[in-house]
Design a protein around this motif. Structure first.
Motif, PDB file in Angstrom:
ATOM      1  N   GLN A  27       0.823  -1.203   0.000  1.00 19.74           N
ATOM      2  CA  GLN A  27       0.000   0.000   0.000  1.00 19.74           C
ATOM      3  C   GLN A  27       0.862   1.261   0.000  1.00 19.74           C
ATOM      4  OE1 GLN A  27      -3.394   0.051  -0.320  1.00 19.74           O
ATOM      5  NE2 GLN A  27      -3.036   2.237  -0.618  1.00 19.74           N
ATOM      6  N   ALA A  28       1.972   1.231   0.746  1.00 13.60           N
ATOM      7  CA  ALA A  28       2.872   2.390   0.766  1.00 13.60           C
ATOM      8  C   ALA A  28       3.501   2.625  -0.603  1.00 13.60           C
ATOM      9  CB  ALA A  28       3.955   2.180   1.816  1.00 13.60           C
ATOM     10  N   CYS A  29       3.881   1.547  -1.292  1.00 14.55           N
ATOM     11  CA  CYS A  29       4.451   1.687  -2.635  1.00 14.55           C
ATOM     12  C   CYS A  29       3.412   2.190  -3.637  1.00 14.55           C
ATOM     13  CB  CYS A  29       5.032   0.355  -3.094  1.00 14.55           C
ATOM     14  SG  CYS A  29       6.442  -0.203  -2.116  1.00 14.55           S
ATOM     15  N   LEU A  30       2.164   1.750  -3.475  1.00 16.16           N
ATOM     16  CA  LEU A  30       1.103   2.251  -4.346  1.00 16.16           C
ATOM     17  C   LEU A  30       0.836   3.729  -4.099  1.00 16.16           C
ATOM     18  CD1 LEU A  30      -1.409  -0.750  -4.230  1.00 16.16           C
ATOM     19  CD2 LEU A  30       0.111  -0.092  -6.115  1.00 16.16           C
ATOM     20  N   ASP A  31       0.962   4.163  -2.838  1.00 14.48           N
ATOM     21  CA  ASP A  31       0.811   5.589  -2.535  1.00 14.48           C
ATOM     22  C   ASP A  31       1.899   6.415  -3.230  1.00 14.48           C
ATOM     23  OD1 ASP A  31      -1.372   5.034  -0.975  1.00 14.48           O
ATOM     24  OD2 ASP A  31      -0.256   5.029   0.919  1.00 14.48           O
ATOM     25  N   LEU A  32       3.117   5.903  -3.222  1.00 14.51           N
ATOM     26  CA  LEU A  32       4.200   6.602  -3.921  1.00 14.51           C
ATOM     27  C   LEU A  32       3.926   6.690  -5.413  1.00 14.51           C
ATOM     28  CD1 LEU A  32       7.343   5.059  -2.165  1.00 14.51           C
ATOM     29  CD2 LEU A  32       6.450   7.366  -1.878  1.00 14.51           C
ATOM     30  N   LYS A  33       3.387   5.617  -5.984  1.00 10.18           N
ATOM     31  CA  LYS A  33       3.068   5.622  -7.411  1.00 10.18           C
ATOM     32  C   LYS A  33       1.958   6.611  -7.727  1.00 10.18           C
ATOM     33  CE  LYS A  33       1.867   2.520 -11.212  1.00 10.18           C
ATOM     34  NZ  LYS A  33       1.573   1.102 -11.604  1.00 10.18           N
ATOM     35  N   GLU A  34       0.953   6.679  -6.851  1.00 15.50           N
ATOM     36  CA  GLU A  34      -0.159   7.607  -7.079  1.00 15.50           C
ATOM     37  C   GLU A  34       0.295   9.056  -6.973  1.00 15.50           C
ATOM     38  OE1 GLU A  34      -4.615   8.534  -5.247  1.00 15.50           O
ATOM     39  OE2 GLU A  34      -3.439   6.803  -4.546  1.00 15.50           O
ATOM     40  N   MET A  35       1.231   9.332  -6.062  1.00 11.28           N
ATOM     41  CA  MET A  35       1.725  10.704  -5.900  1.00 11.28           C
ATOM     42  C   MET A  35       2.844  11.042  -6.874  1.00 11.28           C
ATOM     43  SD  MET A  35       1.680  11.245  -1.752  1.00 11.28           S
ATOM     44  CE  MET A  35       2.614   9.763  -1.394  1.00 11.28           C
ATOM     45  N   GLY A  36       3.325  10.053  -7.623  1.00 11.07           N
ATOM     46  CA  GLY A  36       4.385  10.310  -8.581  1.00 11.07           C
ATOM     47  C   GLY A  36       5.743  10.545  -7.951  1.00 11.07           C
ATOM     48  N   LEU A  37       5.998   9.908  -6.809  1.00 10.49           N
ATOM     49  CA  LEU A  37       7.255  10.095  -6.090  1.00 10.49           C
ATOM     50  C   LEU A  37       8.090   8.819  -6.160  1.00 10.49           C
ATOM     51  CD1 LEU A  37       5.859  11.838  -2.879  1.00 10.49           C
ATOM     52  CD2 LEU A  37       6.874  12.952  -4.868  1.00 10.49           C
ATOM     53  N   ARG A  38       9.387   8.956  -6.207  1.00 13.00           N
ATOM     54  CA  ARG A  38      10.341   7.851  -6.147  1.00 13.00           C
ATOM     55  C   ARG A  38       9.960   6.709  -7.094  1.00 13.00           C
ATOM     56  NH1 ARG A  38      10.877   7.294   0.428  1.00 13.00           N
ATOM     57  NH2 ARG A  38      10.906   9.519   0.888  1.00 13.00           N
ATOM     58  N   PRO A  39      10.093   6.932  -8.362  1.00  8.56           N
ATOM     59  CA  PRO A  39       9.696   5.868  -9.322  1.00  8.56           C
ATOM     60  C   PRO A  39      10.478   4.578  -9.142  1.00  8.56           C
ATOM     61  CG  PRO A  39      10.940   7.632 -10.407  1.00  8.56           C
ATOM     62  CD  PRO A  39      10.608   8.132  -9.041  1.00  8.56           C
ATOM     63  N   LEU A  41      10.851   2.991  -6.514  1.00  7.20           N
ATOM     64  CA  LEU A  41      10.200   2.172  -5.492  1.00  7.20           C
ATOM     65  C   LEU A  41       8.786   1.749  -5.884  1.00  7.20           C
ATOM     66  CD1 LEU A  41      11.283   4.002  -2.194  1.00  7.20           C
ATOM     67  CD2 LEU A  41      12.332   2.022  -3.293  1.00  7.20           C
ATOM     68  N   HIS A  42       8.347   2.080  -7.080  1.00  3.22           N
ATOM     69  CA  HIS A  42       7.000   1.703  -7.503  1.00  3.22           C
ATOM     70  C   HIS A  42       6.902   0.191  -7.668  1.00  3.22           C
ATOM     71  CE1 HIS A  42       6.180   5.972  -9.317  1.00  3.22           C
ATOM     72  NE2 HIS A  42       6.383   5.969  -8.006  1.00  3.22           N
ATOM     73  N   PRO A  43       5.774  -0.408  -7.277  1.00  4.71           N
ATOM     74  CA  PRO A  43       5.628  -1.869  -7.413  1.00  4.71           C
ATOM     75  C   PRO A  43       5.638  -2.301  -8.871  1.00  4.71           C
ATOM     76  CG  PRO A  43       3.548  -0.842  -6.779  1.00  4.71           C
ATOM     77  CD  PRO A  43       4.584   0.235  -6.688  1.00  4.71           C
ATOM     78  N   ILE A  44       6.229  -3.468  -9.120  1.00  2.00           N
ATOM     79  CA  ILE A  44       6.362  -4.002 -10.472  1.00  2.00           C
ATOM     80  C   ILE A  44       5.512  -5.269 -10.569  1.00  2.00           C
ATOM     81  CG2 ILE A  44       7.972  -4.912 -12.192  1.00  2.00           C
ATOM     82  CD1 ILE A  44      10.177  -3.332 -10.789  1.00  2.00           C
ATOM     83  N   PRO A  45       4.472  -5.254 -11.418  1.00  2.39           N
ATOM     84  CA  PRO A  45       3.638  -6.461 -11.564  1.00  2.39           C
ATOM     85  C   PRO A  45       4.434  -7.605 -12.196  1.00  2.39           C
ATOM     86  CG  PRO A  45       2.542  -4.510 -12.436  1.00  2.39           C
ATOM     87  CD  PRO A  45       3.973  -4.126 -12.202  1.00  2.39           C
ATOM     88  N   LYS A  46       4.203  -8.809 -11.673  1.00  3.75           N
ATOM     89  CA  LYS A  46       4.844 -10.007 -12.200  1.00  3.75           C
ATOM     90  C   LYS A  46       3.780 -10.987 -12.657  1.00  3.75           C
ATOM     91  CE  LYS A  46       9.177  -8.915 -11.329  1.00  3.75           C
ATOM     92  NZ  LYS A  46      10.222  -8.839 -12.378  1.00  3.75           N
ATOM     93  N   ALA A  47       4.229 -12.116 -13.149  1.00  6.73           N
ATOM     94  CA  ALA A  47       3.291 -13.133 -13.620  1.00  6.73           C
ATOM     95  C   ALA A  47       2.535 -13.748 -12.451  1.00  6.73           C
ATOM     96  CB  ALA A  47       4.055 -14.220 -14.394  1.00  6.73           C
ATOM     97  N   SER A  48       1.413 -14.368 -12.775  1.00  4.85           N
ATOM     98  CA  SER A  48       0.548 -15.064 -11.815  1.00  4.85           C
ATOM     99  C   SER A  48       0.112 -14.155 -10.668  1.00  4.85           C
ATOM    100  CB  SER A  48       1.247 -16.316 -11.267  1.00  4.85           C
ATOM    101  OG  SER A  48       2.386 -15.965 -10.509  1.00  4.85           O
ATOM    102  N   ASP A  49      -0.267 -12.931 -11.007  1.00  3.90           N
ATOM    103  CA  ASP A  49      -0.851 -11.980 -10.049  1.00  3.90           C
ATOM    104  C   ASP A  49       0.079 -11.688  -8.864  1.00  3.90           C
ATOM    105  OD1 ASP A  49      -3.103 -11.866 -11.624  1.00  3.90           O
ATOM    106  OD2 ASP A  49      -4.115 -13.466 -10.519  1.00  3.90           O
ATOM    107  N   LYS A  50       1.355 -11.657  -9.087  1.00  4.91           N
ATOM    108  CA  LYS A  50       2.316 -11.320  -8.047  1.00  4.91           C
ATOM    109  C   LYS A  50       2.919  -9.949  -8.316  1.00  4.91           C
ATOM    110  CE  LYS A  50       3.599 -16.039  -6.766  1.00  4.91           C
ATOM    111  NZ  LYS A  50       4.723 -17.012  -6.594  1.00  4.91           N
ATOM    112  N   THR A  51       3.366  -9.299  -7.253  1.00  4.70           N
ATOM    113  CA  THR A  51       3.926  -7.960  -7.356  1.00  4.70           C
ATOM    114  C   THR A  51       5.291  -7.928  -6.683  1.00  4.70           C
ATOM    115  OG1 THR A  51       1.695  -7.017  -7.269  1.00  4.70           O
ATOM    116  CG2 THR A  51       3.535  -5.512  -6.904  1.00  4.70           C
TER     117      THR A  51
END
Length: 235
Positions: A27-39, A41-51
């Protein structure tokens, strides 16, 4: 007292990545992605619904966690100075559980600055040591106005340094309240005349007198009377 305990829980939970206590989660990494901060640290989607969550500057390896916990577990303190903090350290699970308020007080002011020097990057360690120094100075038995003014101007800079390291979820209301501790000290004087550590320790002592849980008040009064009689006889 409780402000320091919550700050320590945030730091330990985040550094050791303790479940339900770490502020560095998806959730903290998603907040960073939504605010456009620290790219980075943004979560990276992987196969089989993993992040995949990229490691941050404060992310510790297993070896660094073991070093941190080993220092805290092996520390020796004078009798009556603090409780046995080593009992709260769980090396197998790489976590710390069951700390009381005074344990957090000792950990923040005395143990954490020593344990972090070799367990984490220099930038992160310096910021956390400065925060620890702030708490140690504001809990001094003697406070001078010029020192309080210096601390009052320094604590916002310390929090800004931490904001550049930790995610926004780290900064709960308790972390924000550290800004107001200096003003409270100016109004109320040294904090050790006002905190509840001696009272809580005495209540913990009375709790051991309870032998009959159906009548706790009677057990406490009887145990207290026996303790007074033994003290009188010894004198």
């Amino acid at each position: 007292m409780h402000i320091k305990k919550n700050v320590v829980d945030n730091i330990i939970g985040t550094l050791l990545n303790i479940d339900s206590k770490s502020k560095d989660n998806l959730q903290a990494c998603l907040d960073l992605k939504e605010m456009g901060l620290r790219p980075e640290l943004h979560p990276i989607p992987k196969a089989s619904d993993k992040t995949y969550l990229p490691p941050a500057s404060f992310t510790m390896s297993y070896m660094e966690k073991d070093d941190l916990l080993r220092i805290i577990k092996n520390v020796k303190m004078p009798d009556g100075y603090a409780s046995n903090v080593s009992c709260c350290v769980k090396p197998q699970k790489r976590t710390i559980k069951g700390m009381k308020s005074h344990d957090g007080h000792i950990l923040m002011q005395q143990l954490l600055p020593i344990a972090l020097r070799k367990s984490i990057s220099k930038k992160v360690a310096e910021s956390l040591i400065e925060l620890s120094t702030f708490f140690r100075e504001i809990c001094s038995k003697t406070l001078r106005v010029e020192d309080l003014n210096r601390l009052e101007s320094r604590i916002p800079n310390i929090l800004c340094q931490l904001e550049m390291i930790f995610s926004p979820g780290f900064f709960t209301i308790m972390v924000h309240l550290t800004v107001h501790l200096v003003a409270e000290s100016k109004l109320g004087g040294p904090v050790h005349y006002r905190w509840m550590y001696p009272v809580k320790r005495y209540l913990h002592r009375l709790k051991f007198h309870v032998r009959n849980k159906a009548a706790p008040e009677g057990s406490i009064s009887k145990g207290y009377l026996l303790e007074e009689l033994l003290t009188f006889c010894s004198h």
